[in-house]
Design a protein around this motif. Structure first.
Motif, mmCIF file in Angstrom:
data_model
loop_
_atom_site.group_PDB
_atom_site.id
_atom_site.type_symbol
_atom_site.label_atom_id
_atom_site.label_comp_id
_atom_site.label_asym_id
_atom_site.label_seq_id
_atom_site.Cartn_x
_atom_site.Cartn_y
_atom_site.Cartn_z
ATOM 1 N N MET A 190 0.827 -1.186 0.000
ATOM 2 C CA MET A 190 0.000 0.000 0.000
ATOM 3 C C MET A 190 0.868 1.245 0.000
ATOM 4 O O MET A 190 1.980 1.234 0.472
ATOM 5 C CB MET A 190 -0.905 -0.001 1.239
ATOM 6 N N TYR A 229 -2.491 7.327 8.750
ATOM 7 C CA TYR A 229 -3.780 7.453 9.385
ATOM 8 C C TYR A 229 -3.600 8.237 10.675
ATOM 9 O O TYR A 229 -3.306 7.692 11.726
ATOM 10 C CB TYR A 229 -4.370 6.077 9.656
ATOM 11 N N SER A 273 -18.201 5.680 -0.445
ATOM 12 C CA SER A 273 -17.234 4.707 -0.925
ATOM 13 C C SER A 273 -16.632 5.159 -2.242
ATOM 14 O O SER A 273 -17.336 5.687 -3.106
ATOM 15 C CB SER A 273 -17.912 3.349 -1.129
ATOM 16 N N TYR A 284 -15.959 3.337 -4.495
ATOM 17 C CA TYR A 284 -16.536 2.441 -5.495
ATOM 18 C C TYR A 284 -18.016 2.717 -5.752
ATOM 19 O O TYR A 284 -18.621 2.086 -6.626
ATOM 20 C CB TYR A 284 -16.355 0.985 -5.052
ATOM 21 N N ASP A 329 -5.928 0.810 -0.527
ATOM 22 C CA ASP A 329 -7.098 0.592 0.319
ATOM 23 C C ASP A 329 -6.920 -0.642 1.191
ATOM 24 O O ASP A 329 -6.348 -1.646 0.756
ATOM 25 C CB ASP A 329 -8.361 0.393 -0.544
ATOM 26 N N PHE A 366 -9.088 -3.641 3.086
ATOM 27 C CA PHE A 366 -10.380 -4.318 3.015
ATOM 28 C C PHE A 366 -10.521 -5.150 4.283
ATOM 29 O O PHE A 366 -9.689 -6.016 4.560
ATOM 30 C CB PHE A 366 -10.475 -5.193 1.772
ATOM 31 N N VAL A 422 -14.224 -1.043 3.100
ATOM 32 C CA VAL A 422 -12.969 -0.477 2.642
ATOM 33 C C VAL A 422 -12.598 0.692 3.550
ATOM 34 O O VAL A 422 -13.473 1.471 3.958
ATOM 35 C CB VAL A 422 -13.063 -0.035 1.161
ATOM 36 N N THR A 428 -9.973 3.772 3.198
ATOM 37 C CA THR A 428 -9.119 4.393 2.201
ATOM 38 C C THR A 428 -7.951 5.127 2.857
ATOM 39 O O THR A 428 -7.989 5.447 4.052
ATOM 40 C CB THR A 428 -9.913 5.397 1.354
ATOM 41 N N ARG A 441 -9.306 -0.363 -7.420
ATOM 42 C CA ARG A 441 -8.403 0.781 -7.593
ATOM 43 C C ARG A 441 -6.952 0.320 -7.553
ATOM 44 O O ARG A 441 -6.578 -0.529 -6.755
ATOM 45 C CB ARG A 441 -8.648 1.804 -6.473
#
Length: 384
Positions: free
Chosen positions: A24, A29, A38, A40, A311, A313, A325, A327, A383
């Motif tokens: 990633m 964070y 989302s 998506y 992302d 999951f 998800v 992000t 993505r």
């Protein structure tokens, strides 16, 4: 069996399986993720498999517990749980644990370049309640027993070499594992209400037969600095979580994922996703279902994996039977939901090597029984 023989033929391709498509971006964070739209888009009505997906995505069933896997003579195991993908020629392999006791073990599905199943077989037998585990960069799968004084077993996803018990990695109620090739260690979670977070430091990277088991030490807060201390007796004659007085305790360790100098792990008892910044030796919350504005979109946090686009999951054990998800922009939202299976849990999310297919299981399916497990594949524009 000699460890070097076990590795032969898998060391090159295996590193791509474990890390080549799940690293990633270096996201920070800084605060627990909050609900938001989302990336998506919203979930649609259930498809023919009872799965709600965003536009552009589709699902299929690849295996059912107690039934012969299509195109093979192999009967899929009960209670499918943790899993991972490994490259295999122009195709790939998905491995899956069996969380039953006794019996347990793990199986594998082999796919060709077009996604058709070309084989299915057992890679571990005779163990107990194999819950989660982790892919190693040399092409093996660690299958972990979620029982008191349980073991870690190193297995061959390709079905050639016999599984090997790795007693040096400690005897406790194991859950997940994640390899860190930069620091040459393997992180381990413990699934009890006052469990710990561990790392195993092999004497030789790539050989898990010997080394030191260490436990994370820190204060009682939800953020701060951390260190590591050796566990004096990894055999667990005295429970490993009680052997180091400075050890930090967590409420039900579950999934674990490493990427780019950060390790994430989940704790189901308090609905949290934790983030360890390994370079800075600091920890903090990436998500806490009690610290979100409004209704929490992610509850019952369990297995966790990462996509190439950055992302996370996270699968739910219960909740709304969703994979959510998180992000890099600190937004958490549902990615999919399974309808009509409230007596189950979602397990084993893992991406194919090219990142276009997501595999996972509903452990008990519509029946609510270990004999009703269903393993799925979801395809679409993830993505990158």
């Amino acid at each position: 069996m000699e460890r070097r023989s076990f590795l032969r033929g898998t060391v090159v391709s295996g590193s791509a399986a474990a890390f080549g498509f799940t690293l990633m971006r270096g996201a920070a964070y800084a605060a627990p993720a909050q609900p938001g739209p989302s990336p998506y888009g919203p979930l649609n009505s259930p498809d023919s498999n009872g799965i709600r997906l965003p536009d552009g995505f589709g699902s299929r069933v690849v295996a059912r517990s107690g039934q012969t896997v299509g195109g093979t003579s192999y009967v899929w195991h009960r209670a499918p749980d943790g899993g991972a993908c490994f490259p295999s020629g122009s195709g790939w392999i998905y491995v899956s644990n069996s969380e039953v006791n006794p019996g347990g073990g793990a199986s594998a599905l082999r796919f060709n370049s077009s996604g058709s199943i070309t084989g299915a077989y057992r890679i571990l037998s005779g163990t107990r309640q194999n819950c989660a585990g982790g892919a190693m960069p040399w092409g093996t799968w660690l299958s972990c027993e979620e029982v008191d004084r349980g073991y870690v077993y190193e297995t061959d996803p390709y079905g050639t070499n016999a599984a090997v018990r790795r007693a040096a990695m400690g005897r406790f109620k194991h859950e997940a594992a994640a390899a860190d090739p930069q620091r040459e260690v393997v992180y381990l979670t413990e699934d009890v209400g006052n469990g710990c977070f561990y790392r195993f430091v092999p004497d030789t990277w790539g050989d898990l037969s010997s080394g030191r088991l260490q436990v994370l030490t820190a204060g009682s807060g939800t953020s701060g600095s951390f260190g590591w201390a050796d566990v004096p007796d990894p055999s667990g004659s005295t429970a490993t979580r009680y052997q180091v007085s400075a050890a930090k305790h967590f409420d039900g360790g579950e999934g674990c994922h490493y990427a780019d100098g950060v390790v994430w792990f989940t704790t189901k008892g308090d609905g949290r996703v934790w983030r360890l910044n390994l370079a800075a030796s600091t920890y903090e919350l990436a998500y806490d279902d009690s610290l979100v504005g409004g209704s929490a979109p992610l509850t019952g946090v369990d297995n966790i994996t990462g996509a190439s686009g950055g992302d996370l999951f996270v699968a739910e054990d219960g909740g709304n039977m969703e994979i959510c998800v998180i992000t890099p922009d600190e937004v958490v939202a549902p990615f999919l939901r399974i309808d009509g299976q409230s007596g189950s849990e979602i397990c084993g999310p893992a991406f194919s090597p090219d990142g276009t297919r997501l595999y996972f299981s509903s452990q008990r399916g519509t029946s609510g029984s270990s004999s009703g497990g269903i393993t799925y594949e979801v395809t679409g524009p993830f993505r990158s």
